[in-house]
Design an enzyme around this catalytic site. Structure first.
Site, short mmCIF file in Angstrom:
data_model
loop_
_atom_site.label_atom_id
_atom_site.label_comp_id
_atom_site.label_asym_id
_atom_site.label_seq_id
_atom_site.Cartn_x
_atom_site.Cartn_y
_atom_site.Cartn_z
N GLY A 26 1.03 -0.83 -0.08
CA GLY A 26 -0.33 0.00 -0.10
C GLY A 26 1.20 0.98 0.23
O GLY A 26 1.83 1.43 -0.02
N TYR A 27 0.01 2.76 -0.42
CA TYR A 27 0.85 3.75 -0.40
C TYR A 27 0.51 4.42 0.70
O TYR A 27 -0.64 5.06 0.73
CB TYR A 27 0.87 4.54 -1.91
CG TYR A 27 1.39 3.03 -2.47
CD1 TYR A 27 2.63 3.73 -3.15
CD2 TYR A 27 1.07 2.09 -3.06
CE1 TYR A 27 3.35 2.50 -3.76
CE2 TYR A 27 1.64 1.44 -4.41
CZ TYR A 27 2.85 1.32 -3.96
OH TYR A 27 3.82 0.77 -4.84
N LEU A 28 1.46 4.76 1.13
CA LEU A 28 1.42 6.20 2.60
C LEU A 28 1.32 7.56 2.12
O LEU A 28 1.25 8.59 2.48
CB LEU A 28 2.55 5.76 3.89
CG LEU A 28 2.32 4.55 4.19
CD1 LEU A 28 3.33 4.51 4.88
CD2 LEU A 28 1.10 4.81 5.21
N GLU A 78 -3.51 5.47 1.87
CA GLU A 78 -4.26 5.37 0.55
C GLU A 78 -5.43 4.49 0.21
O GLU A 78 -4.06 3.83 -0.35
CB GLU A 78 -3.78 6.79 0.46
CG GLU A 78 -4.72 7.41 -0.43
CD GLU A 78 -4.00 8.67 -1.65
OE1 GLU A 78 -3.09 8.74 -0.90
OE2 GLU A 78 -5.15 9.28 -1.80
#
Lengths: 153, 153
Positions: A26-28, A78
């Protein structure tokens, strides 16, 4: 810090040889100039920062982190969690990374090759299709928000 | 992963006792739900992820990283680099962290106290002013984009 020089292609047919590794990531941050990725693969986990891409290159900073931390961090990310099986496929002098995506990105298979220089030559395996290195839709950070199955065209 | 329980106050007068440490920090993500901070203090550097704040608490994940990486990562950050001197000031049973900001944030001095629980009691030193724990303008991630000297009121 390293420099990642990478080219990315579509794969013409499902590629299954040997045991893949399941990646969950996932992406911060998914801004083009600074993606921050959390990745879990088996018992291992990393946080990885990448700069914007110039031609085929970008800066890459990667640090191992404890698995329980990564699992918590994935909840802060996100968009969706991107899941894919990765095969490592030797061909000629290089090893390709073939990613078969799952969930909302299922149907998408891409192959990546890491190079030592932008103009390094490499052999294209027969199962390789169109190059998509410059198409940001195929960035994993994009797939976490606009998954393949929702693409219009 | 830890939970950071923190309260923040303005400081009535410049507080200088002992040797401060110079902090330089920037943000790879400054979204309220997931800030990603790069911090350099002397020869040490860290990457730190924080979740959104609930009351006075948020999740915090911190990892040491090599100093040369941090210096490169600061160049990737959004907005300005926040610079501040930090003093650690014992008072009662706690140690306050007093930050005197530099550059575009000069004139701002805040003091933070980390607690073990939300309702933990603590002594207020005489040089402490208004509490600003819930005022997001004072988040360092905000100061990297809207520095104190540009505030209207």
């Amino acid at each position: 810090m390293g420099v990642e020089i990478e080219r990315k292609f579509l794969v013409l047919q499902s590629y299954q040889q040997g045991e893949p590794i399941l990646y969950r990531q996932g992406y911060l941050s998914r801004e083009p100039g600074r993606t921050v990725r959390v990745r879990v693969a088996g018992e291992n986990a990393w946080i990885t920062i990448k700069s914007s891409t110039q031609n085929f290159s970008r800066q890459e900073f990667e640090y191992p982190i404890p698995l329980p931390d990564a699992q918590e961090l994935l909840l802060l990310c996100e968009g969706f969690i991107v899941e894919k099986y990765r095969w490592r496929v030797p061909h000629g002098k290089h090893t390709w990374e073939v990613d078969e995506f799952l969930g909302d990105n299922s149907g998408l298979i891409v192959a990546e090759i890491e190079l030592d220089s932008e103009d390094e030559l490499f052999e294209l395996p027969p199962w390789i299709g169109e190059e998509v290195s410059s198409d940001m839709r195929y960035h994993n950070s994009n797939l976490s928000v606009y998954p393949f199955q929702q693409w219009e065209d």
